[in-house]
Every structure is written in structure tokens, then in C-alpha cells.
Design a protein around this motif. Structure first.
Motif, PDB file in Angstrom:
ATOM      1  N   PRO A 308       1.919  11.342  -3.298  1.00 38.16           N
ATOM      2  CA  PRO A 308       3.158  11.408  -4.104  1.00 38.16           C
ATOM      3  C   PRO A 308       3.901  10.822  -3.563  1.00 38.16           C
ATOM      4  O   PRO A 308       5.484  11.079  -3.777  1.00 38.16           O
ATOM      5  CB  PRO A 308       3.143  13.352  -3.111  1.00 38.16           C
ATOM      6  N   SER A 309       3.809   9.368  -2.958  1.00 40.74           N
ATOM      7  CA  SER A 309       4.863   8.615  -2.866  1.00 40.74           C
ATOM      8  C   SER A 309       4.353   6.980  -3.656  1.00 40.74           C
ATOM      9  O   SER A 309       2.923   6.908  -3.599  1.00 40.74           O
ATOM     10  CB  SER A 309       4.616   8.731  -1.226  1.00 40.74           C
ATOM     11  N   GLU A 310       5.615   6.497  -3.940  1.00 39.55           N
ATOM     12  CA  GLU A 310       5.283   4.784  -4.276  1.00 39.55           C
ATOM     13  C   GLU A 310       4.224   4.330  -3.362  1.00 39.55           C
ATOM     14  O   GLU A 310       3.615   3.321  -3.567  1.00 39.55           O
ATOM     15  CB  GLU A 310       6.978   4.271  -3.968  1.00 39.55           C
ATOM     16  N   ILE A 311       4.250   4.333  -1.478  1.00 42.38           N
ATOM     17  CA  ILE A 311       3.732   3.382  -0.946  1.00 42.38           C
ATOM     18  C   ILE A 311       2.417   3.866  -1.398  1.00 42.38           C
ATOM     19  O   ILE A 311       1.330   2.835  -0.874  1.00 42.38           O
ATOM     20  CB  ILE A 311       4.344   3.922  -0.265  1.00 42.38           C
ATOM     21  N   GLY A 312       2.226   4.894  -1.010  1.00 43.03           N
ATOM     22  CA  GLY A 312       1.124   5.698  -1.714  1.00 43.03           C
ATOM     23  C   GLY A 312      -0.071   4.615  -2.664  1.00 43.03           C
ATOM     24  O   GLY A 312      -0.983   5.000  -2.739  1.00 43.03           O
ATOM     25  N   LEU A 313       0.961   4.100  -3.972  1.00 44.79           N
ATOM     26  CA  LEU A 313       0.373   4.050  -5.247  1.00 44.79           C
ATOM     27  C   LEU A 313      -0.363   2.507  -5.117  1.00 44.79           C
ATOM     28  O   LEU A 313      -0.595   1.853  -6.037  1.00 44.79           O
ATOM     29  CB  LEU A 313       1.195   4.229  -6.224  1.00 44.79           C
ATOM     30  N   TYR A 314       0.483   1.563  -4.319  1.00 41.14           N
ATOM     31  CA  TYR A 314       0.241   0.412  -4.037  1.00 41.14           C
ATOM     32  C   TYR A 314      -1.285   0.379  -3.838  1.00 41.14           C
ATOM     33  O   TYR A 314      -1.710  -0.542  -4.404  1.00 41.14           O
ATOM     34  CB  TYR A 314       0.823   0.028  -2.602  1.00 41.14           C
ATOM     35  N   PRO A 315      -2.453   0.838  -2.532  1.00 41.92           N
ATOM     36  CA  PRO A 315      -4.291   0.500  -3.466  1.00 41.92           C
ATOM     37  C   PRO A 315      -4.588   0.872  -3.731  1.00 41.92           C
ATOM     38  O   PRO A 315      -5.077   0.530  -4.724  1.00 41.92           O
ATOM     39  CB  PRO A 315      -3.535   1.023  -1.496  1.00 41.92           C
ATOM     40  N   VAL A 316      -3.580   1.650  -4.617  1.00 45.23           N
ATOM     41  CA  VAL A 316      -4.550   2.234  -6.396  1.00 45.23           C
ATOM     42  C   VAL A 316      -4.142   1.134  -7.048  1.00 45.23           C
ATOM     43  O   VAL A 316      -4.705   0.528  -8.024  1.00 45.23           O
ATOM     44  CB  VAL A 316      -3.880   3.986  -6.459  1.00 45.23           C
TER      45      VAL A 316
END
Length: 542
Positions: A308-316
Motif C-alpha cells: 500500500p505504500s511507496e516505501i514498501g515497494l522499494y525492496p520489491v
């Protein structure tokens, strides 16, 4: 001798110069990609039109890869690179000028992106094969990995830089900078003093070159397996490239700068993946790397659907970059290590065609599904596709190229034929008679099957083996080529690896002399041809 590493290719000055030029050009290309996709995203509300940006980039490769590969094997590659770099510079500068002048629409961005894709489609097979000319074979896997690093350094820098320029100025300036990057690459290629190609045998026509390239792929199991795996991976992974901007803009409500940052994390992951492969890559086979990277992209599509967040997508995105580099360098290295130089651009072009077809068709499929159902459904379907594609490792394993020697066999000139035999005379049938005991025939047939595939792969239209009904120990191999000129070209295409395959067949021959070779010419075009007598050896009679 010290084992090659990631540093080894940089010891060769021409590779170093062209690699640096490619970094600059790739930065411009990634800036262009971000600016183009974001500009279309702001000019239209259709997810399909946004997804078509990937199609506009990929479709030209689907249409032109094969002709480009044939050109790359037939003409001077340096001159062709100069043409493509100049063409793309003109298109990018035109796109920038129109954008800054305000005469731009989603359709015109798509059209000019398609023209850039045409230049890239002609450029890519030649650019890939140039690497083989610049470094020795032991260093080639590292050079190919560095080419991936070049693109991913650009992916780490270009999107963020492009996003900043878009946010503070205009996408038009991004397009202008991309045009200038092509000009820089053109200058470096212009200063490359490439040795002219030596072309033994009669010149090959364009249509014949296309057919020969396709036949080489058709009868090369190692290449065929790579192509199947490449399409499956590209089709599933295209969901990320096609829908990432939609996820950023419409699901997470992010800015162009944030979209660029996500792509930068992807590039950073790919660069990290290159160093991981340089240090620990030998512990994994290419098959294992592709499986691991494909598994990562299952998680990529799930992450884009639910996080749900931009930061959460960084490691992805970071892990996606690692997986992308692992898979793409494994495919590219396997293809180039299994192909001799005479057909290299054509086979690479087939590989690029299949890869871009997967991206183009996947982008349309996932974009259409997102419009008709939802973004979540499209990304979940892409994840399911990637998971199912892991099963292809069993019927289509990636084969190792260790020990392959694809250097020319250097057999000398083909057999001399008295008289005025023309290159277009034909067809030609070559027959080789072996004496093989009945007890050895099962092993002989297995060995000669590999030789038959080799004949077909190198250009024969038909090939096979027959048994003499009245003399069962006499086995005759035959192969059929269209013209005498094609027969001569086959002679020069023979590699050291092909010689080893032939030697495996010869070990079962028990006659007092070498296998008897007969050559037959169908309907000679000239009246003064003196057909040669049969030759008592297969040496130099390919």
C-alpha cells in the motif's frame, strides 16, 4: 592464467570506450522512457494507451529483428551502428522540439516512440554481437553482464534524473538530452577502427541469410530452449513495465519523481545483482538463475498489486532488479556462447524478437485486462503466469556451453571442380557411404542423428541416412542443398565442435578406406562443367 572477472573486459580499450558510451546513451534512453510514459499518462485517461507505450517500443523489434540480424551478418556492423545512432538522434530531437513547442499528443508520442523503436530494433542485434568482437571468449560472460550493468546504471540514474527534469521543467528537455546522448555514441563508434570482415565463399543473399538464420535456430536445441523460456518470462514480467506507472499514479497517487525513484531502485538492484553474479555466479547454473529470477517476479507482481505504500515497494523493486539481471544475462550469455560468429547476429535477432514479442504481447494483454477487469486482477494473473512458467525448466532446460569450441575448422578451400561451375548451379546432393557392422549400428545411428541435425542447422534443406537393402552393413548419409554456392558456404561454416561431432560418427566406420563421398549436381546451368569423380575421403567434403 588468471581467471577472468568483471574487471577483465575493461582491459580492452575499445570495449571500455563503447561501454562508457553505452552508459551515457542508456541514461538518455531511460530518461526518455520515463518522460514518454509519464507524458502519455498525463495526456490520456486510458490504461491501454499507457500500456501501448511499451508496445510502441517493443513492436518494432518484433517486426524488424530478423531483417536487422541478417543485415548484421551481411554488412559492415560499424556502418550500420552509425546509421542507427544518427537516426535515433534525429527522432529524439524532433520529439523534444515538438513537446517544447506544445504540438504534442498521446498519439504523436506513441508514433515517435515507435520510430525510436525502429532504430533500436535495427541497432540491438548488432550492438549485442559487437561485444564478441571486443573481448575473448573466456571473458564474454562478464562482458555481457557488464552490458547489463550499463543498462541498469542508467536505470538507476536515468528515471530519477528524468523525473526531476519533468517535475521542474518539461519532458521536452528530456527528449532533447536523449538525442544528444545518441550523438555521443555515434562519435565513439565513428572512432572505432574495426577490422573488415573476411567473407570466404560466395556472398549470401538477404533472403537466404534470413532462412539460414531461422534454420540454425530450428535445429539448435540449446537455442530453442532459451527462446521458449525467454518468451514465457518476458510475457509475465511485462506486467511490471507496462503497469508500474499506473500503479504509481492511480493506485498510490504518486508524482513523476516517485515513479522515477521506483525505477531507480530497480536499477540499483540490477547493479547489485551483477556484482553478486561476479562473485558467486559460478555456484549457480544458468538454469538455476532463471528459475530464481522468475520466482522473484512472482513476488514482484504480487507486491505491485497489494503493497500500500511507496516505501514498501522499494525492496520489491530492488529484488526485481536483481532477478531481472540474473535472468536476462543468463539468456543472452547462453545464446551467444552457443552460436558461431557467422550466424551470430541472426540468432541474436531471433532471441530479441522473441523477447520483445513477449513484452509487446504481454503489455497489451495486461493493459487490456486492467481496463476490462481491474489493476489487481491483471497483476494477479501475471503472477500466476510467472509461477506456471517455472515448470518449463523440465522440458526446456538451459544447456551449458562449457567446452564448446565454435572456432572455424579451417578446412581450407572446398573441393575444386573443373569447369565453369556457378554459385547458382544446383541443387546439390552429397552422399557419404559408411561400412558399419550390425552390432555398432544403434550407436552409429545415434551419433549420425546429431550430424544430420548439424547439416540441417548449417543450411541443408534435407538430410538423413539410408541402409542398403542388399548390403545391410552399408549405410549412406545424404544431405541436400539448394545451390553449389550454398554447398561452399556450408564448408566454411564448419566449426571445431562440428568436427568433433563428425569424428564420433567416423569411429564406427570399418571399411579399408575412408568413407566414400559422392556429389551430385542437378541440372547444371553451364554446358562446360566437368563433374568430378567420387572422392575417397570426407576430409574437405562437407
Amino acid at each position: 592464467m588468471k581467471a577472468p572477472s568483471l574487471r577483465t573486459p575493461f582491459l580492452y580499450p575499445v570495449f571500455r570506450a563503447i561501454w562508457l558510451a553505452s552508459v551515457v546513451s542508456n541514461v538518455g534512453t531511460w530518461m526518455q522512457n520515463v518522460a514518454g510514459v509519464w507524458l502519455v499518462t498525463t495526456l490520456t485517461t486510458s490504461a491501454l494507451l499507457v500500456a501501448l507505450m511499451q508496445t510502441a517500443t517493443s513492436l518494432p523489434a518484433f517486426l524488424l529483428s530478423l531483417p536487422a540480424g541478417a543485415l548484421g551478418d551481411l554488412v559492415d556492423r560499424r556502418r550500420l551502428l552509425l546509421f542507427t545512432q544518427a537516426f535515433m538522434a534525429v527522432v529524439a530531437l524532433l520529439l523534444g522540439g515538438l513537446t517544447l513547442a506544445g504540438y504534442i499528443s498521446a498519439a504523436s508520442v506513441l508514433g515517435l516512440t515507435f520510430l525510436l523503436g525502429i532504430g533500436a530494433a535495427i541497432n540491438m542485434p548488432i550492438w549485442q554481437t559487437v561485444t564478441v568482437e571486443l573481448v575473448p571468449r573466456p571473458a564474454l560472460p562478464f562482458a555481457i553482464t557488464l552490458n547489463g550493468v550499463s543498462n541498469n546504471i542508467a536505470r538507476a540514474i536515468g528515471p530519477a534524473l528524468g523525473g526531476l527534469i519533468i517535475a521542474h521543467y518539461s519532458a521536452g528537455y528530456v527528449f532533447l538530452l536523449n538525442g544528444l546522448s545518441f550523438v555521443g555514441t555515434w562519435w565513439v563508434v565513428r572512432n572505432w577502427r574495426r577490422a573488415p570482415d573476411a567473407s570466404p565463399g560466395p556472398a549470401e543473399g538477404f533472403a537466404g541469410a534470413l532462412r539460414t538464420g531461422l534454420r540454425y535456430v530450428q535445429y539448435s536445441p540449446a537455442i530453442y530452449a532459451v527462446l521458449v523460456r525467454t518468451f514465457a518470462f518476458a510475457f509475465g514480467a511485462s506486467a511490471m513495465w507496462a503497469l508500474l506507472s499506473v500503479v504509481a499514479a492511480r493506485r498510490l497517487h504518486l508524482s513523476s519523481g516517485s515513479y522515477g525513484v521506483l525505477l531507480s531502485w530497480l536499477g540499483a538492484g540490477a547493479i547489485t545483482g551483477a556484482f553478486l553474479m561476479g562473485r558467486a555466479g559460478s555456484r549457480l547454473t544458468y538454469n538455476q538463475r532463471v528459475l530464481l529470477g522468475s520466482g522473484v517476479f512472482v513476488g514482484t507482481n504480487l507486491g505491485l498489486a497489494f503493497i500500500p505504500s511507496e516505501i514498501g515497494l522499494y525492496p520489491v523493486m530492488f529484488l526485481s532488479g536483481v532477478g531481472w539481471l540474473m535472468v536476462m544475462t543468463s539468456f543472452s550469455t547462453t545464446v551467444q556462447l552457443h552460436v558461431p560468429r557467422w550466424v551470430q547476429a541472426r540468432v541474436v535477432s531471433v532471441y530479441m524478437l522473441v523477447f520483445q514479442a513477449g513484452l509487446a504481447l504481454g503489455s497489451v494483454a495486461w493493459g487490456e485486462l486492467a481496463d476490462r477487469a481491474s489493476l489487481h486482477v491483471a497483476l494477479l494473473a501475471a503472477a500466476a503466469w510467472m509461477l506456471a512458467s517455472l515448470g518449463l525448466a523440465l522440458p526446456f532446460p538451459m544447456r551449458s556451453a562449457d567446452g564448446l569450441n565454435l572456432d572455424p575448422a579451417e578446412l581450407g578451400p572446398p573441393p575444386h571442380v573443373p569447369g565453369a561451375l556457378e554459385a547458382d548451379d544446383g541443387p546439390v546432393v552429397v552422399m557419404v557411404d559408411y561400412q558399419v557392422p550390425l552390432s555398432s549400428q544403434p550407436a552409429f545411428r545415434e551419433a549420425v542423428a546429431r550430424l544430420t541435425r548439424l547439416r540441417l542447422r548449417n543450411g541443408a534443406l534435407r538430410a538423413g541416412v539410408y541402409t542398403d537393402i542388399l548390403e545391410p552393413t552399408r549405410l549412406t548419409e545424404f544431405y541436400y542443398v539448394a545451390t553449389w554456392g550454398e554447398y561452399e558456404r556450408q564448408h566454411h561454416r564448419f566449426t571445431r565442435e562440428d568436427q568433433a561431432t563428425e569424428a564420433q560418427v567416423l569411429q564406427y566406420h570399418t571399411g579399408p578406406k575412408a568413407p566414400r563421398v559422392s556429389r551430385f549436381l542437378g541440372f547444371p546451368q553451364t554446358s562446360n562443367v566437368e563433374l568430378p569423380a567420387p572422392v575417397e575421403s570426407i576430409e574437405n567434403q562437407r
